[in-house]
Design a protein around this motif. Structure first.
Motif, mmCIF file in Angstrom:
data_model
loop_
_atom_site.group_PDB
_atom_site.id
_atom_site.type_symbol
_atom_site.label_atom_id
_atom_site.label_comp_id
_atom_site.label_asym_id
_atom_site.label_seq_id
_atom_site.Cartn_x
_atom_site.Cartn_y
_atom_site.Cartn_z
ATOM 1 N N ILE A 111 10.124 38.755 38.598
ATOM 2 C CA ILE A 111 8.787 39.272 38.890
ATOM 3 C C ILE A 111 8.583 39.274 40.406
ATOM 4 O O ILE A 111 8.916 38.306 41.101
ATOM 5 N N GLY A 112 8.075 40.374 40.915
ATOM 6 C CA GLY A 112 7.850 40.492 42.353
ATOM 7 C C GLY A 112 9.001 41.121 43.112
ATOM 8 O O GLY A 112 8.895 41.350 44.325
ATOM 9 N N GLN A 113 10.097 41.402 42.431
ATOM 10 C CA GLN A 113 11.268 41.998 43.088
ATOM 11 C C GLN A 113 11.082 43.506 43.254
ATOM 12 O O GLN A 113 10.525 44.174 42.386
ATOM 13 N N ARG A 114 11.548 44.023 44.386
ATOM 14 C CA ARG A 114 11.461 45.472 44.638
ATOM 15 C C ARG A 114 12.700 46.178 44.095
ATOM 16 O O ARG A 114 13.828 45.684 44.249
ATOM 17 N N VAL A 115 12.480 47.346 43.501
ATOM 18 C CA VAL A 115 13.563 48.108 42.879
ATOM 19 C C VAL A 115 13.401 49.596 43.185
ATOM 20 O O VAL A 115 12.313 50.065 43.517
ATOM 21 N N ILE A 116 14.513 50.318 43.054
ATOM 22 C CA ILE A 116 14.516 51.776 43.155
ATOM 23 C C ILE A 116 15.276 52.323 41.952
ATOM 24 O O ILE A 116 15.958 51.580 41.256
ATOM 25 N N PRO A 117 15.196 53.625 41.675
ATOM 26 C CA PRO A 117 15.857 54.182 40.494
ATOM 27 C C PRO A 117 17.372 54.136 40.589
ATOM 28 O O PRO A 117 17.947 54.358 41.655
ATOM 29 N N ASN A 118 18.006 53.880 39.450
ATOM 30 C CA ASN A 118 19.444 54.063 39.299
ATOM 31 C C ASN A 118 19.633 55.299 38.419
ATOM 32 O O ASN A 118 19.437 55.247 37.209
ATOM 33 N N CYS A 119 19.998 56.429 39.048
ATOM 34 C CA CYS A 119 20.105 57.706 38.332
ATOM 35 C C CYS A 119 21.530 58.002 37.895
ATOM 36 O O CYS A 119 21.937 59.174 37.808
ATOM 37 N N ALA A 120 22.325 56.976 37.638
ATOM 38 C CA ALA A 120 23.750 57.130 37.339
ATOM 39 C C ALA A 120 23.998 58.217 36.300
ATOM 40 O O ALA A 120 23.317 58.287 35.265
ATOM 41 N N TYR A 121 25.008 59.046 36.592
ATOM 42 C CA TYR A 121 25.355 60.175 35.745
ATOM 43 C C TYR A 121 26.834 60.490 35.968
ATOM 44 O O TYR A 121 27.326 60.352 37.094
ATOM 45 N N PRO A 122 27.583 60.842 34.933
ATOM 46 C CA PRO A 122 27.151 61.231 33.584
ATOM 47 C C PRO A 122 27.219 60.123 32.530
ATOM 48 O O PRO A 122 26.823 60.347 31.387
ATOM 49 N N ASP A 123 27.745 58.952 32.866
ATOM 50 C CA ASP A 123 27.906 57.906 31.857
ATOM 51 C C ASP A 123 26.584 57.194 31.596
ATOM 52 O O ASP A 123 25.871 56.817 32.543
#
Length: 378
Positions: A111-123
């Motif tokens: 809780i409180g941690q900053r994150v960004i998207p992981n858009c991994a593709y194609p798997d």
């Protein structure tokens, strides 16, 4: 939480929301406004939330893919009410957010941690979880997401940079990896001011690759300094053959818009060269401009050149989890050359959208800051 949305003025009274000035995208008025969204319910120990987290968006930005999404939503809202278009629509596929709640089996985040998207593709990143873009609705402000679709960021990456990092960092790292550079090879980067191209240039200069950047826009001396030692070549969009600019031949060509450049690009390639692309300009019929007619791509001409010169055409869609991890690991706030054009406050939502899609020659991303304590950086 106050968030930026597209407003369906056929269904929503302008007295019930804070309307902002309209923005015109490809001839269509986009009705922007601010609405209040309460934190959604998220019960940490319910089975359906076991592998999920609730993220509060701190900042977000829009990629080129979001332009068509915004336009389609706006056109849908203009239809007859019987079509049941939604009262609000959200947009944005890059963001940085803070974990505010998590399911019982989420161990990699706190809780409180900053994150960004992981858009991994194609798997797929997790059984039953779709690969690719994490959301098209970052402006919604509250996002319930599967734990595999997020990645932590270091403290030294500020929110403005983080809000525009995922797709550009993951895609560019994948593209550079996949062309498998050999010693003394030359690279050409097209549409040099695009965000993806700036990420690619950053990777190539760090690797010491002999890089030329092609651009139809004018660059200030300060902007040219950002990409050194890469060489900048300004070219008129109406030039029919790039050979006229004396570019020479290249082993690798990086292109964010294949529908603008492919035929000209293959004519600039050395025997055995690799061309790699990650997108196209005219993702919606309304995006087509008169100037595009001057850059046709003739399939027979392209494939003849590809065949005779043993060229490779490579399509790239985003990248792997490892590509994003490597992009984050390589990030250096003292050397990172992808600039932030400007950060905007929530009240400047229309200016943010307009700057993102209607400002030719913009260098770097426009960023929308949701965090209340943040100062807007010009």
């Amino acid at each position: 939480m106050k968030v930026l949305a597209l407003i369906n003025t056929n269904l929503v009274s302008e007295n019930d929301v804070t309307m902002l000035p309209d923005v015109n995208i490809a001839g269509t008025p986009i009705h922007c406004g601010l609405i209040e969204l309460e934190r959604p319910s998220f019960k940490e120990y319910e089975l359906e939330n076991e592998h999920f987290v609730l993220v509060k968006v701190d900042a977000f930005s829009c990629n080129y893919r979001d332009k068509a999404i915004i336009l389609k939503a706006a056109l849908n809202m203009q239809e007859d009410v019987n079509f049941q278009a939604p009262p609000f629509a959200y947009f944005g596929s890059d963001f940085v957010g803070t974990i505010v709640a998590k399911g019982s089996s989420v161990e990699q985040f706190e809780i409180g941690q900053r994150v960004i998207p992981n858009c991994a593709y194609p798997d797929p990143p997790f059984t039953g979880v779709a690969p690719g873009a994490v959301t098209n609705e970052a402006s919604r402000g509250w996002l319930k997401l599967h734990k595999s679709k997020l990645i932590k960021i270091p403290d030294h990456m500020d929110n403005a940079v983080a809000a525009g990092f995922s797709i550009g960092g993951q895609t560019s790292t994948s593209m550079v990896r996949r062309v498998n550079f050999k010693p003394n090879e030359r690279a050409l980067v097209l549409s040099g001011r695009s965000n993806t191209s700036m990420f690619i240039i950053n990777n190539l200069t760090r690797m010491g690759i002999d890089t030329t950047v092609l651009s139809t826009s004018e660059w200030t001396p300060e902007e040219q300094e950002l990409i050194k030692p890469a060489k900048l070549c300004h070219i008129d969009r109406n030039v029919h053959k790039w050979e006229e600019a004396g570019l020479g031949k290249f082993d690798v060509v990086f292109d964010p818009y294949f529908d603008l450049h492919l035929e000209k690009a293959v004519n600039q390639m050395e025997t055995g060269g690799r061309y790699i692309t990650c997108g196209y300009k005219n993702q919606h019929p309304d995006f087509f401009e008169y100037e595009d007619e001057k850059t046709p791509n003739h399939l027979k001409n392209i494939m003849l050149k590809v065949m005779l010169n043993n060229l490779s055409l490579i399509g790239n869609c985003i990248g792997t989890w490892e590509d994003l991890e490597n992009a984050i690991s390589d990030y250096d706030e003292n050397e990172f050359i992808v600039p932030i054009d400007r950060s905007y406050s929530i009240e400047e939502g229309s200016e943010f959208v307009n700057r993102t899609y209607n400002t030719r020659g913009r260098l770097g991303k426009a960023i929308m800051l949701y965090e209340e304590e943040s100062k807007v950086v010009n």
